[in-house]
Design an enzyme around this catalytic site. Structure first.
Site, PDB file in Angstrom:
ATOM      1  CG  HIS A 241     125.271  98.410   4.844  1.00  0.00           C
ATOM      2  ND1 HIS A 241     124.557  97.260   5.128  1.00  0.00           N
ATOM      3  CD2 HIS A 241     124.843  98.828   3.628  1.00  0.00           C
ATOM      4  CE1 HIS A 241     123.728  97.013   4.131  1.00  0.00           C
ATOM      5  NE2 HIS A 241     123.876  97.943   3.205  1.00  0.00           N
TER       6      HIS A 241
ATOM      7  CD  GLU B 259     133.020  95.990   3.749  1.00  0.00           C
ATOM      8  OE1 GLU B 259     133.029  95.526   4.899  1.00  0.00           O
ATOM      9  OE2 GLU B 259     132.296  95.540   2.844  1.00  0.00           O
TER      10      GLU B 259
ATOM     11  NE  ARG C 267     114.565  90.154  16.066  1.00  0.00           N
ATOM     12  CZ  ARG C 267     115.427  89.824  15.115  1.00  0.00           C
ATOM     13  NH1 ARG C 267     116.712  90.074  15.249  1.00  0.00           N
ATOM     14  NH2 ARG C 267     115.023  89.246  14.010  1.00  0.00           N
TER      15      ARG C 267
ATOM     16  CB  SER D 162     128.068 103.411   4.618  1.00  0.00           C
ATOM     17  OG  SER D 162     127.708 103.677   3.284  1.00  0.00           O
TER      18      SER D 162
ATOM     19  CB  THR E 279     119.746 104.746  15.207  1.00  0.00           C
ATOM     20  OG1 THR E 279     119.481 104.669  13.801  1.00  0.00           O
ATOM     21  CG2 THR E 279     120.772 105.821  15.490  1.00  0.00           C
TER      22      THR E 279
ATOM     23  CG  ASP F 240     121.727  98.183   7.017  1.00  0.00           C
ATOM     24  OD1 ASP F 240     122.593  97.960   7.892  1.00  0.00           O
ATOM     25  OD2 ASP F 240     121.252  97.293   6.296  1.00  0.00           O
TER      26      ASP F 240
ATOM     27  CG  ASN G 212     126.815  97.848  10.834  1.00  0.00           C
ATOM     28  OD1 ASN G 212     127.472  96.810  10.934  1.00  0.00           O
ATOM     29  ND2 ASN G 212     125.863  97.993   9.922  1.00  0.00           N
TER      30      ASN G 212
ATOM     31  CG  MET H 167     125.405  88.287   9.000  1.00  0.00           C
ATOM     32  SD  MET H 167     125.442  89.765   7.963  1.00  0.00           S
ATOM     33  CE  MET H 167     124.203  89.302   6.751  1.00  0.00           C
ATOM     34  NE  ARG H 168     119.706  86.789  14.840  1.00  0.00           N
ATOM     35  CZ  ARG H 168     118.730  86.082  14.283  1.00  0.00           C
ATOM     36  NH1 ARG H 168     118.930  85.465  13.129  1.00  0.00           N
ATOM     37  NH2 ARG H 168     117.554  85.997  14.867  1.00  0.00           N
TER      38      ARG H 168
ATOM     39  N   GLY I  47     135.050  87.256   9.216  1.00  0.00           N
ATOM     40  CA  GLY I  47     135.875  88.081  10.097  1.00  0.00           C
ATOM     41  C   GLY I  47     137.015  88.823   9.438  1.00  0.00           C
ATOM     42  CB  SER I  48     137.890  89.773   5.978  1.00  0.00           C
ATOM     43  OG  SER I  48     136.830  90.572   5.522  1.00  0.00           O
ATOM     44  CG  ASN I  49     135.267  94.514   7.696  1.00  0.00           C
ATOM     45  OD1 ASN I  49     135.815  95.563   7.350  1.00  0.00           O
ATOM     46  ND2 ASN I  49     134.365  93.894   6.951  1.00  0.00           N
TER      47      ASN I  49
HETATM   48  C1  GRF Z   1     131.211  92.976   5.190  1.00  0.00           C
HETATM   49  O1  GRF Z   1     130.957  93.177   3.833  1.00  0.00           O
HETATM   50  C2  GRF Z   1     130.484  93.992   6.025  1.00  0.00           C
HETATM   51  O2  GRF Z   1     130.367  95.245   5.417  1.00  0.00           O
HETATM   52  C3  GRF Z   1     129.126  93.392   6.169  1.00  0.00           C
HETATM   53  O3  GRF Z   1     129.364  92.008   6.312  1.00  0.00           O
HETATM   54  C4  GRF Z   1     130.594  91.666   5.686  1.00  0.00           C
HETATM   55  C5  GRF Z   1     131.438  91.010   6.719  1.00  0.00           C
HETATM   56  O4  GRF Z   1     132.620  90.488   6.191  1.00  0.00           O
HETATM   57  N1  GRF Z   1     128.395  93.980   7.256  1.00  0.00           N
HETATM   58  P1  GRF Z   1     133.755  89.942   7.151  1.00  0.00           P
HETATM   59  O5  GRF Z   1     133.117  88.885   8.041  1.00  0.00           O
HETATM   60  O6  GRF Z   1     134.281  91.090   7.946  1.00  0.00           O
HETATM   61  O7  GRF Z   1     134.796  89.341   6.256  1.00  0.00           O
END
Ligand code: GRF
Length: 222
Positions: free
Chosen positions: A113, A178, A69, A140, A145, A149, A111, A94-95, A16-18
């Site tokens: 990536h 990011e 799914r 990115s 869609t 990716d 998203n 991650m799904r 969850g760092s983003n």
């Molecule tokens: C990030 O590198 C993001 O680009 C990718 O998964 C990672 C998630 O990192 N989709 P975090 O959980 O936000 O730290």
């Protein structure tokens, strides 16, 4: 334009760092948005702890509890519907989402990536970038869609690859990038500057011919 902050639902699976960078930007006022809920498909995700500490409602929709799914995504949709939002933000989710789910949220699903798409879609991007011997790597942001990716690109941030990089050192450099890129792009959306029309990304009413380039440092955050 509405004075209401954009309502974000953040979907994640891990650390969850983003999410943290988004919450910080909201708190600082640089991102005129509010995270209205965080949903994880993994009960132990660090991002849930982070969200709860910030007072953001959290929910777990554990994919392992569903036979397929479609069932998982129905539950995900129900949870999303329970807390109205304007944009669904994938941040380390991650799904793979089905074409049906993506179609239901088209233009409101974004998203990040960790590669310079279309290079290195999928997993293990940092190790693959090192193995390929690229001089630059990065991240990115794209609308989601059905192509994994492969959705329309909005912006990319580049970082140099160093001779002594390991996947971990490179990942850390990309991750820091990011954390600047995602809140900035979300800010464009929140200010009504960014839209998806069909397959075409528009920024400030003009079609984007290529993803907006960010240098690793010095880019304005507006
Ligand atoms: C990030 O590198 C993001 O680009 C990718 O998964 C990672 C998630 O990192 N989709 P975090 O959980 O936000 O730290």
């Amino acid at each position: 334009m509405t004075a209401q902050p954009l309502r974000l639902a953040v979907l994640l699976s891990g650390r969850g760092s983003n999410l943290d960078s988004i919450l910080r930007a909201c708190a600082a006022g640089t991102l005129p948005a509010r995270v209205v809920q965080v949903i994880s498909n993994r009960p132990g995700a660090g991002g849930l702890t982070l969200a709860a500490a910030a007072g953001v409602p959290v929910a777990v929709v554990d994919h392992r509890q569903f036979a397929d799914r479609a069932g998982f995504e129905r539950a995900l949709d129900a949870q999303l519907a329970a807390v109205p939002c304007d944009l669904v933000v994938l941040a380390g989710f991650m799904r793979v989402l089905t074409a049906d789910f993506v179609a239901r949220h088209r233009g409101r699903l974004i998203n990040i990536h960790p590669s310079l798409l279309p290079e290195f879609p999928g997993l293990d991007t940092h190790a693959r970038a090192l193995a390929a011997g690229v001089a630059e790597h990065g991240a990115s942001v794209h609308f989601v869609t059905a192509a994994v990716d492969g959705g329309p690109l909005v912006a990319q941030i580049r970082v140099p690859v160093r001779a002594d990089d390991t996947p971990d050192t490179l990942a850390a450099r990309v991750l820091a990038a990011e954390h600047r890129l995602y809140p900035t792009v979300l800010g464009w959306y929140a200010r009504g500057r960014l839209t998806l029309a069909g397959e075409q990304v528009q920024l400030d009413g003009l079609p984007l011919a290529a993803p907006v380039p960010f240098a690793a440092a010095g880019e304005r955050d507006d």
